[in-house]
Design an enzyme around this catalytic site. Structure first.
Site, PDB file in Angstrom:
ATOM      1  N   GLU A 196       0.824  -1.203   0.000  1.00 58.14           N
ATOM      2  CA  GLU A 196       0.000   0.000   0.000  1.00 58.14           C
ATOM      3  C   GLU A 196       0.862   1.258   0.000  1.00 58.14           C
ATOM      4  O   GLU A 196       0.531   2.261  -0.634  1.00 58.14           O
ATOM      5  CB  GLU A 196      -0.926   0.000   1.219  1.00 58.14           C
ATOM      6  CG  GLU A 196      -2.000  -1.068   1.202  1.00 58.14           C
ATOM      7  CD  GLU A 196      -3.122  -0.731   0.240  1.00 58.14           C
ATOM      8  OE1 GLU A 196      -2.858  -0.654  -0.985  1.00 58.14           O
ATOM      9  OE2 GLU A 196      -4.254  -0.549   0.707  1.00 58.14           O
TER      10      GLU A 196
ATOM     11  N   THR B  96      -6.288   7.453  -5.145  1.00 54.60           N
ATOM     12  CA  THR B  96      -6.299   7.359  -3.684  1.00 54.60           C
ATOM     13  C   THR B  96      -5.555   8.531  -3.046  1.00 54.60           C
ATOM     14  O   THR B  96      -5.997   9.087  -2.028  1.00 54.60           O
ATOM     15  CB  THR B  96      -5.680   6.034  -3.217  1.00 54.60           C
ATOM     16  OG1 THR B  96      -6.411   4.951  -3.788  1.00 54.60           O
ATOM     17  CG2 THR B  96      -5.730   5.920  -1.707  1.00 54.60           C
TER      18      THR B  96
END
Length: 311
Positions: free
Chosen positions: A131, A184
């Site tokens: 991530e 994101t």
């Protein structure tokens, strides 16, 4: 072991009121990773399908292989080599944990190929690094449920303290992805750095209510608690027809509806698969009325998480 194939499921993070602390896995879609041993040391990406050529082929810069390199370094292994094929089965920037699924599938596959030196819980920090590679933030609310399955709560990040809670057996998720993309990093950038005391108190009450509702199978409490007064009002402006789609889900039997992860996907929770399907059809129709195509997935909560596949 010369060949390993692993699957990691999509996830819904935040779950309305639980920004960065709640997440759960669904049964599909998800990413698949294939590893094949090679004589020479080093990890090489030989193919990626489903990404339209957008993901980096450099092993250090791709979340699926970056976690593998991190794990090998941790274990002190320098002579390992493998070829990697990644099958992307969900859109990038979808809000369904796309990068998390790749990272989890990768770390589960290489752990299996190495003889499973680490447990699933021990693999979590390595999956989180995927991530960080993808979005700059090593959050666990997608990789946690994708790796472990179930409904996950992250109590603390430092030190990392993560656990799962039981959910009602008749709880279903409707996941609708409109054919748009939200980065994101951008979705995190627009969030406010300060939150009012009033909203903090309201959010804490909803977090507690959602946990209690899930554990007690109290569907009315689940419904009342699926309210996000901090993140949703900001991020929803990035999603066309958000209010209309959310209302359509609730009008057709959903307990509640909110943004999945950073969006643009929306999720709804329902009691029973029929309500979940009705809510999904209404959500798709509402997007379609605005000229926006969308995909639909209906699933119970995936309790198993990532799996190693047999040929």
């Amino acid at each position: 072991m010369n060949f390993v194939k692993a699957f990691a499921p999509a996830t819904v993070a935040n779950v309305a009121c639980g920004f960065d602390i709640f997440g759960f896995a669904v049964k599909e879609p998800g990413d698949t990773v294939e590893l094949r041993r090679r004589d020479e040391p080093g990890i090489v990406i030989t193919d990626i399908t489903g990404d339209e050529g957008r993901l980096p082929r450099n092993a250090e810069k791709n979340s699926v292989t970056g976690v593998m390199l991190y794990l090998l370094k941790h274990l002190g292994i320098t002579d390992f080599g493998c070829e990697v094929v990644l099958h992307k089965n969900m859109p990038l920037g979808s809000g369904m944990g796309s990068s998390a699924a790749s990272a989890v599938a990768g770390v589960v596959a290489i752990n299996e190929m190495l003889g499973k030196p680490l447990t699933r819980q021990e693999l979590l920090p390595f999956a989180m690094e995927g991530e960080r590679i993808a979005s700059g933030s090593a959050h666990a609310d997608n990789v946690g449920p994708s790796l472990l399955g179930g409904f996950v709560v992250i109590r603390s990040y430092n030190p990392l303290d993560i656990f799962t809670i039981p959910v009602p057996g008749d709880l279903y998720c409707t996941l609708v992805h409109p054919d748009i993309e939200i980065n994101t990093k951008d979705a995190r950038f627009i969030l406010r750095n300060e939150v009012s005391l009033k909203n903090t108190i309201a959010q804490m009450g909803n977090v507690a209510g959602l946990v209690a509702g899930l554990m007690q199978a109290d569907y009315d409490l689940i419904s009342r608690s699926m309210v996000d007064v901090i993140i949703e009002p900001v991020r929803s402006i990035l999603i066309p027809q958000f209010k209309e789609v959310k209302q359509a889900a609730i009008d057709h039997g959903a307990l509640g509806c909110s943004i999945s992860g950073s969006g643009p996907s929306l999720f709804a929770l329902s009691r029973g698969v029929e309500n979940a399907q009705k809510a999904g059809a209404a959500m798709k129709d509402t997007f379609a009325d605005a000229g926006i195509a969308s995909s639909l997935h209906v699933s119970s909560i995936n309790q198993g998480g990532a799996v190693v596949l047999t040929e």
